[in-house]
Design a protein around this motif. Structure first.
Motif, PDB file in Angstrom:
ATOM      1  N   VAL A  87      -4.381   1.967 -11.826  1.00 24.06           N
ATOM      2  CA  VAL A  87      -3.838   1.592 -10.836  1.00 24.06           C
ATOM      3  C   VAL A  87      -4.634   0.900  -9.977  1.00 24.06           C
ATOM      4  O   VAL A  87      -5.816   1.301  -9.928  1.00 24.06           O
ATOM      5  N   ILE A  88      -4.388  -0.378  -9.527  1.00 20.52           N
ATOM      6  CA  ILE A  88      -5.484  -0.998  -8.620  1.00 20.52           C
ATOM      7  C   ILE A  88      -4.758  -0.947  -7.086  1.00 20.52           C
ATOM      8  O   ILE A  88      -3.649  -1.611  -6.983  1.00 20.52           O
ATOM      9  N   GLU A  89      -5.544  -0.533  -6.314  1.00 15.17           N
ATOM     10  CA  GLU A  89      -4.881  -0.613  -4.894  1.00 15.17           C
ATOM     11  C   GLU A  89      -5.887  -1.377  -4.001  1.00 15.17           C
ATOM     12  O   GLU A  89      -7.019  -1.358  -3.786  1.00 15.17           O
ATOM     13  N   PRO A  90      -5.308  -2.707  -3.556  1.00 10.03           N
ATOM     14  CA  PRO A  90      -5.961  -3.729  -2.551  1.00 10.03           C
ATOM     15  C   PRO A  90      -6.571  -2.958  -1.399  1.00 10.03           C
ATOM     16  O   PRO A  90      -7.713  -3.343  -0.816  1.00 10.03           O
ATOM     17  N   GLU A  91      -5.669  -1.985  -0.800  1.00 15.30           N
ATOM     18  CA  GLU A  91      -5.897  -1.095   0.307  1.00 15.30           C
ATOM     19  C   GLU A  91      -5.941   0.273  -0.034  1.00 15.30           C
ATOM     20  O   GLU A  91      -4.852   0.644  -0.734  1.00 15.30           O
ATOM     21  N   ASN A 112      -9.384  14.344   5.628  1.00 14.92           N
ATOM     22  CA  ASN A 112      -9.248  13.487   4.821  1.00 14.92           C
ATOM     23  C   ASN A 112      -9.523  11.926   5.296  1.00 14.92           C
ATOM     24  O   ASN A 112      -8.462  11.819   6.053  1.00 14.92           O
ATOM     25  N   PRO A 113     -10.494  11.433   5.179  1.00 12.69           N
ATOM     26  CA  PRO A 113     -10.910  10.036   5.636  1.00 12.69           C
ATOM     27  C   PRO A 113      -9.521   8.925   5.693  1.00 12.69           C
ATOM     28  O   PRO A 113      -9.279   8.115   6.338  1.00 12.69           O
ATOM     29  N   LEU A 114      -8.872   9.086   4.561  1.00 12.99           N
ATOM     30  CA  LEU A 114      -7.604   8.223   4.380  1.00 12.99           C
ATOM     31  C   LEU A 114      -6.357   8.726   5.072  1.00 12.99           C
ATOM     32  O   LEU A 114      -5.305   7.941   4.810  1.00 12.99           O
ATOM     33  N   PRO A 173       0.930  -1.284  -0.145  1.00 11.84           N
ATOM     34  CA  PRO A 173       0.112  -0.096  -0.009  1.00 11.84           C
ATOM     35  C   PRO A 173       0.867   1.157  -0.063  1.00 11.84           C
ATOM     36  O   PRO A 173       1.605   1.572   1.073  1.00 11.84           O
ATOM     37  N   SER A 174       0.887   2.084  -1.113  1.00 18.01           N
ATOM     38  CA  SER A 174       2.032   3.029  -1.342  1.00 18.01           C
ATOM     39  C   SER A 174       1.294   4.097  -2.015  1.00 18.01           C
ATOM     40  O   SER A 174       1.122   4.013  -3.267  1.00 18.01           O
ATOM     41  N   ALA A 220      -3.519   0.758   8.621  1.00 19.45           N
ATOM     42  CA  ALA A 220      -2.224   1.076   8.569  1.00 19.45           C
ATOM     43  C   ALA A 220      -1.950   2.174   7.567  1.00 19.45           C
ATOM     44  O   ALA A 220      -1.426   3.300   7.780  1.00 19.45           O
ATOM     45  N   PRO A 221      -2.552   2.145   6.354  1.00 18.50           N
ATOM     46  CA  PRO A 221      -2.329   3.161   5.497  1.00 18.50           C
ATOM     47  C   PRO A 221      -2.808   4.558   5.730  1.00 18.50           C
ATOM     48  O   PRO A 221      -2.244   5.575   5.331  1.00 18.50           O
TER      49      PRO A 221
END
Ligand code: S3P
Length: 450
Positions: A200-204, A277-279, A179-180, A327-328
């Motif tokens: 781009v596909i991000e699993p998280e 930002n929720p992330l 996750p980056s 974590a992210p």
């Protein structure tokens, strides 16, 4: 001070030998966190890629971001500082070959995003950084950029210094192996100039400032949540148009005065205009679960991002299990969370945090060492850190080795504000990479740091 073509010089960070934090009275006051580092880097880079003028308010004027400003000038953009935090970038609709080496100092985000942006152009550019950055893995961005058609030469495998040759990029569908947001952003920035763009596909999910800001610059970008993750689709050959950007307060910096208030008896501190930002706010969720007295008021939208004012009051904290999937959204905040955990009662287990080992330092190892030097019991695993809380009384007295990592330095200084004996940190000059004025801001709240 107008300046183009390499005229914005980033100065090196001067390091006094050490700083000492000691317990004093309660912390009280209202402060504004410095501009968000992630948003600041992106504002300068997208401003340089765009056509026309981008005016930025609230830019973080830390060393990392100043390096990116200097780099954008070296790639041919007009970069001008208009006043405190106010910058004007005049983009020429693309980057042109720099005459000299691009030195990104300590900035992993800076170098990885800039390499992504530069890969889209038929030119050669060479990158270096300080000892910490030269030791960090660049393969994570070189791999997808290579799949798109960029080539490079480096002194040691996947490490700076390296020379990148870009241009004629082809479409990529890239699933992030870790996750980056840096890697995601590098691929998207390269994708702007790739035939067929990029997916781009991000699993998280990771911080999405690049996606939001690309939209602000007029780009078409689609985000689709699907079973196997988050798909970000960017059509190629897009033109960006300069825009106005207001940089919100950095939650990763706001975390220091907020946690300081939580662990120092009698304290109440408000941080104004913090990015929500929720992330990016996994730390607020975690502290809330620990029983922190936190309130968020005046929530509003500014420039496509949620911001608000956050108040923290001294609280009796309880240890928690922090879920790995969080974590992210708080990856840079684990060092200061470990400090909150040190004052809590019970154990705080932080799992799924292997990425911390490849930041400006090995942050799991350095937090474990610093907390141990201050009399705490910790358990270190390859991808986890558990802190056995003291219930409120931490010995302190540690002389902490930071390996030049700003967040390791600030975290331990905050701890020293509430420990029995003072805590000292080495290489505190590096704090200026992300939080210039940290010591003065904390002193203004009543902290004793010298
Ligand atoms: C950042 C992403 C994160 C974070 C860094 C800033 C960004 O790094 O740790 O401080 O601005 O994209 P990773 O992408 O390596 O997780």
């Amino acid at each position: 001070m107008p300046c183009g073509g390499g005229a914005v010089k980033a100065r090196g960070v001067k390091s006094p030998n050490h700083l000492i934090a000691r317990r004093a009275g309660p912390l009280k006051g209202v402060v504004r966190a410095p501009g968000d580092k992630s948003v600041s880097h992106r504002a300068l880079i997208l401003g340089a890629l765009a056509t026309g003028v981008t005016e930025i308010e609230g830019l973080l004027e830390g060393d990392d971001v100043k390096r990116t400003a200097a780099a954008m000038a070296a790639f041919g953009a007009g970069v001008e500082r208009l006043g405190e935090g106010r910058w004007r970038v005049e983009g020429r609709g693309g980057l042109s070959e720099p005459a000299d080496v691009i030195d990104c100092g300590n900035a992993g985000t800076g170098v990885r995003l800039i390499m992504g942006a530069a890969a889209g152009f038929d030119m050669v550019s060479t990158y270096t950084g300080d000892a910490s950055l030269r030791g960090r893995p660049m393969n994570r961005v070189l791999k997808p950029l290579g799949e798109m058609g960029a080539t490079w030469l480096c002194r040691a495998a996947g490490r700076l210094p390296l020379t990148l040759k870009g241009g004629n990029l082809k479409h990529i569908v890239y699933r992030l192996p870790e996750p980056s947001a840096q890697v995601k952003s590098a691929v998207l920035l390269a994708g702007l100039h790739a035939a067929g763009g990029a997916e781009v596909i991000e699993p998280e999910a990771t911080r999405d400032h690049t996606e939001r800001m690309l939209r602000g610059f007029g780009a078409e970008i689609e985000v689709r949540e699907a079973g196997a993750g988050r798909h970000i689709l960017l059509p190629g050959g897009q033109k960006l148009k300069g825009t106005a950007i207001h940089v919100p307060g950095d939650p990763s910096s706001a975390a220091f005065p907020l946690v300081a208030a939580l662990v120092t008896p009698g304290s109440e501190v408000t941080v104004l205009g913090m990015l929500l930002n929720p992330l990016r706010i996994g730390l607020l969720d975690t502290l809330g679960e620990m029983g922190a007295d936190l309130s968020v008021t005046n929530v509003r939208e500014e420039g496509g991002e949620l911001v608000g004012d956050v108040t923290a009051r001294h609280s009796a904290l309880e240890g928690v299990e922090v879920p790995a999937e969080r974590a992210p959204s708080m990856i840079d905040e684990y060092p200061i969370l470990a400090v909150a955990a040190a004052f809590a009662s019970g154990r705080t287990a932080m799992r799924g945090i292997g990425e911390m080992r490849v930041k400006e330092s090995d942050r799991i190892a350095l937090m474990a060492a610093g907390l141990t030097a201050c009399g705490l019991a910790v358990e270190e695993e390859p991808e986890a850190l558990t802190v056995v809380g003291s219930g409120g009384r931490v010995d302190g007295g540690g002389k902490v080795v930071t390996h030049g990592d700003h967040r390791i330095a600030m975290s331990h200084l905050i701890m020293g504000l509430a420990t029995e004996r003072p805590v000292s940190v080495d290489e505190p000059g590096m704090i200026a990479t992300s939080f210039p004025g940290f010591v003065e801001l904390m002193r203004g709240l009543g902290a004793e740091i010298e």
